[in-house]
Each structure stands twice: as C-alpha cells, then as structure tokens.
Design a protein around this motif. Sequence first.
Motif, mmCIF file in Angstrom:
data_model
loop_
_atom_site.group_PDB
_atom_site.id
_atom_site.type_symbol
_atom_site.label_atom_id
_atom_site.label_comp_id
_atom_site.label_asym_id
_atom_site.label_seq_id
_atom_site.Cartn_x
_atom_site.Cartn_y
_atom_site.Cartn_z
ATOM 1 N N LYS A 1 0.836 -1.197 0.000
ATOM 2 C CA LYS A 1 0.000 0.000 0.000
ATOM 3 C C LYS A 1 0.871 1.247 0.000
ATOM 4 O O LYS A 1 1.968 1.264 0.566
ATOM 5 N N ILE A 2 0.357 2.293 -0.615
ATOM 6 C CA ILE A 2 1.081 3.556 -0.674
ATOM 7 C C ILE A 2 0.408 4.540 0.273
ATOM 8 O O ILE A 2 -0.792 4.816 0.152
ATOM 9 N N PHE A 3 1.173 5.040 1.210
ATOM 10 C CA PHE A 3 0.655 5.960 2.221
ATOM 11 C C PHE A 3 1.057 7.394 1.875
ATOM 12 O O PHE A 3 2.118 7.643 1.308
ATOM 13 N N VAL A 4 0.178 8.314 2.261
ATOM 14 C CA VAL A 4 0.394 9.735 1.990
ATOM 15 C C VAL A 4 0.366 10.485 3.310
ATOM 16 O O VAL A 4 -0.529 10.265 4.143
ATOM 17 N N SER A 5 1.343 11.351 3.504
ATOM 18 C CA SER A 5 1.401 12.154 4.727
ATOM 19 C C SER A 5 1.604 13.616 4.357
ATOM 20 O O SER A 5 2.597 13.972 3.720
ATOM 21 N N ASN A 6 0.635 14.452 4.734
ATOM 22 C CA ASN A 6 0.709 15.890 4.483
ATOM 23 C C ASN A 6 1.033 16.617 5.784
ATOM 24 O O ASN A 6 0.366 16.385 6.802
ATOM 25 N N LYS A 7 2.041 17.467 5.744
ATOM 26 C CA LYS A 7 2.431 18.232 6.930
ATOM 27 C C LYS A 7 2.279 19.719 6.632
ATOM 28 O O LYS A 7 2.797 20.227 5.637
ATOM 29 N N ILE A 8 1.565 20.399 7.526
ATOM 30 C CA ILE A 8 1.281 21.823 7.365
ATOM 31 C C ILE A 8 1.584 22.523 8.678
ATOM 32 O O ILE A 8 1.118 22.092 9.743
ATOM 33 N N THR A 9 2.360 23.593 8.630
ATOM 34 C CA THR A 9 2.704 24.352 9.834
ATOM 35 C C THR A 9 1.935 25.667 9.858
ATOM 36 O O THR A 9 1.909 26.391 8.853
ATOM 37 N N ASN A 10 1.323 25.965 11.001
ATOM 38 C CA ASN A 10 0.593 27.215 11.157
ATOM 39 C C ASN A 10 1.576 28.371 11.303
ATOM 40 O O ASN A 10 2.472 28.333 12.147
ATOM 41 N N ARG A 11 1.407 29.387 10.483
ATOM 42 C CA ARG A 11 2.333 30.526 10.485
ATOM 43 C C ARG A 11 2.310 31.286 11.807
ATOM 44 O O ARG A 11 3.339 31.810 12.247
ATOM 45 N N ILE A 12 1.160 31.340 12.454
ATOM 46 C CA ILE A 12 1.011 32.152 13.678
ATOM 47 C C ILE A 12 1.433 31.370 14.916
ATOM 48 O O ILE A 12 2.247 31.841 15.718
ATOM 49 N N THR A 13 0.897 30.163 15.074
ATOM 50 C CA THR A 13 1.155 29.391 16.290
ATOM 51 C C THR A 13 2.387 28.502 16.181
ATOM 52 O O THR A 13 2.943 28.083 17.192
ATOM 53 N N GLY A 14 2.797 28.183 14.955
ATOM 54 C CA GLY A 14 3.919 27.274 14.774
ATOM 55 C C GLY A 14 3.559 25.813 14.975
ATOM 56 O O GLY A 14 4.433 24.947 14.909
ATOM 57 N N VAL A 15 2.274 25.526 15.198
ATOM 58 C CA VAL A 15 1.829 24.147 15.403
ATOM 59 C C VAL A 15 1.791 23.424 14.061
ATOM 60 O O VAL A 15 1.265 23.944 13.076
ATOM 61 N N LYS A 16 2.326 22.203 14.037
ATOM 62 C CA LYS A 16 2.349 21.395 12.814
ATOM 63 C C LYS A 16 1.152 20.450 12.803
ATOM 64 O O LYS A 16 0.897 19.746 13.770
ATOM 65 N N ARG A 17 0.440 20.466 11.705
ATOM 66 C CA ARG A 17 -0.712 19.584 11.528
ATOM 67 C C ARG A 17 -0.350 18.504 10.519
ATOM 68 O O ARG A 17 0.189 18.792 9.451
ATOM 69 N N ILE A 18 -0.651 17.257 10.838
ATOM 70 C CA ILE A 18 -0.337 16.132 9.963
ATOM 71 C C ILE A 18 -1.629 15.441 9.548
ATOM 72 O O ILE A 18 -2.434 15.056 10.395
ATOM 73 N N ILE A 19 -1.832 15.313 8.255
ATOM 74 C CA ILE A 19 -3.011 14.644 7.709
ATOM 75 C C ILE A 19 -2.524 13.426 6.931
ATOM 76 O O ILE A 19 -1.858 13.569 5.902
ATOM 77 N N ASP A 20 -2.840 12.245 7.438
ATOM 78 C CA ASP A 20 -2.383 10.997 6.821
ATOM 79 C C ASP A 20 -3.510 10.318 6.067
ATOM 80 O O ASP A 20 -4.683 10.397 6.447
ATOM 81 N N GLY A 21 -3.130 9.631 5.011
ATOM 82 C CA GLY A 21 -4.102 8.876 4.226
ATOM 83 C C GLY A 21 -3.388 7.781 3.457
ATOM 84 O O GLY A 21 -2.195 7.544 3.641
ATOM 85 N N GLU A 22 -4.114 7.126 2.596
ATOM 86 C CA GLU A 22 -3.529 6.100 1.746
ATOM 87 C C GLU A 22 -4.192 6.143 0.376
ATOM 88 O O GLU A 22 -5.358 6.541 0.244
ATOM 89 N N ILE A 23 -3.421 5.777 -0.632
ATOM 90 C CA ILE A 23 -3.930 5.800 -1.997
ATOM 91 C C ILE A 23 -4.839 4.610 -2.205
ATOM 92 O O ILE A 23 -4.421 3.457 -2.064
ATOM 93 N N ASN A 24 -6.082 4.904 -2.534
ATOM 94 C CA ASN A 24 -7.072 3.857 -2.758
ATOM 95 C C ASN A 24 -7.038 3.338 -4.189
ATOM 96 O O ASN A 24 -7.305 2.168 -4.434
#
Length: 269
Positions: free
Chosen positions: A72-95
Amino acid sequence: MYFKLIVILGVITPNIIAQVPNLGFCPGYIPMADFNMNRFLGKWYESERYFTFSEVGSRCVTTNYAKGPNGKIFVSNKITNRITGVKRIIDGEINEIAKGGEGRITVKYNTLPVSYDTSYVILDTDYDSFAVLWACSGIGPIHTQNAWVMTRERLPAGTVLQKAYGVLDKYKISRAFFVKTDQESCALTADDFGTPGFAPDEVDENDGAVKSQGLEKSAVSVPEHILKSSELEKIEAPQQIKELPQESTVLNTKPESQPEKLIEKIQSA
C-alpha cells in the motif's frame, strides 16, 4: 445532529468551496501518460498552489508518498501554522491509481473526524525536480478547480519553476490565482536529508521497482566559505619534546645519611 453537520461541512468545504470557482463543467484535462508511481514516491515540497481558505496562514507544506511492506502507498501531508507554529499532519492512503499508466490518483484520508476521498491528476512531472497536480469537482453547472506546483527541493531554482509554468500554460491554467507557499526557515526533519525509502535514486526502467536507495543525492553540502576558512586555519603540530637523559644526575646522587656524618665528626675529634 448540528455538531455532526458542522464537522462534515468543515471537512468538505475546504475541498469544494475554498477553491477557484468557475461556471460550467470540469475541463477534460488529460492526465500524464505512462505515469510511474514508484518514481513518484518520496517527499515533495509545495511551492505554489491555488488559493484556499483551508490553507490561509500555512507554511512549510510538504507531502510524502511511501510504500509500505504490504504494497500500500501511504500519503502524509504536513502543514505548519504561520502564527502558532503548530504542525498539523493529515495521513491517508492511496485507494486507486488509474489503469493504463494514467496519472490519476485517489487518496482516502482517515485521520480527520470524517474520512473522505479526494482525487487529483498529475498533469506532468519529471520525477526529479517538479510535478504539477490538478483537481476539479463539480456541483451542477458550477465547478471548482485546484492546482499545485510541487518540487523536490524546498527552495527550487527558477529553471525548475519555469518547467512547471510551461505545463500550466500548456493546459491554459491561469496563474493569477496561484499563491506562493512560504518555505523559508522551516524546521528540518530526517526526511529532508533523504531517509531510505523516500528518495530512490535508481529505478528499474521496466517495472519502476527501486533497485537501490542511496544518500548521495541528499548529502549535506558544506558552504564554500566554510571550506575556505578551514583551509586557512592549518595549525602545525607542536615539535616533539626532547627526550630527557636516561639517567638523571639528581637521581644518581646519593644523599649522605645523618649517622655517617656524626661518626666522622667523632673520629676527627
């Protein structure tokens, strides 16, 4: 009931309304032919994208594609908030990957409160420096489009971006709605230096299977001015200390004992 509705709208809205709206049906853009997913694996940096409300104030956006032991191929998106510096991670997989070598991918995201699928098209990529992704969804006579320019380097050269712009111009995708993603001063992670499994450097031309995974491409380069300064700072080793005589005169001198001196004085008296 209302809470569930708010959550669902919060997930769906960024993917439908928060893109660039247009009248009519989605354009029939043809995906890239002979797309090789194995070569596409690895880390991609978001260089530019269509404006979306869901990514307002975001920076240091990356997407990582990795194949697991089960294939399986997994996808991980990482986004950092410019104001708070908190990193958000959204994981998924290719269907689903389109058959016939078309560059069309469907990703299922399960880490959000409500799982959902999203499909996008790889219009073109050279696998080593840039990729242009596009998505479109329609509701009746209205459709919304989204587009991304992804690069292998966090801060790509102008020549790399020109290749991507050429693809956008080919499909007549307006660049007026693009915004540049802030990738300056982002915190480094292990996969920035090419951890095995994320940056294949040799791929079989027949089936795209990874043959070897090296770190030569991702070796950390030392700035030139540091190299020059280090060459100037050549410190000579101190000269070898001369060896002491094997027998010290101080050690060979036997001090006279006090009883012997007293006997000599008595005899001389």
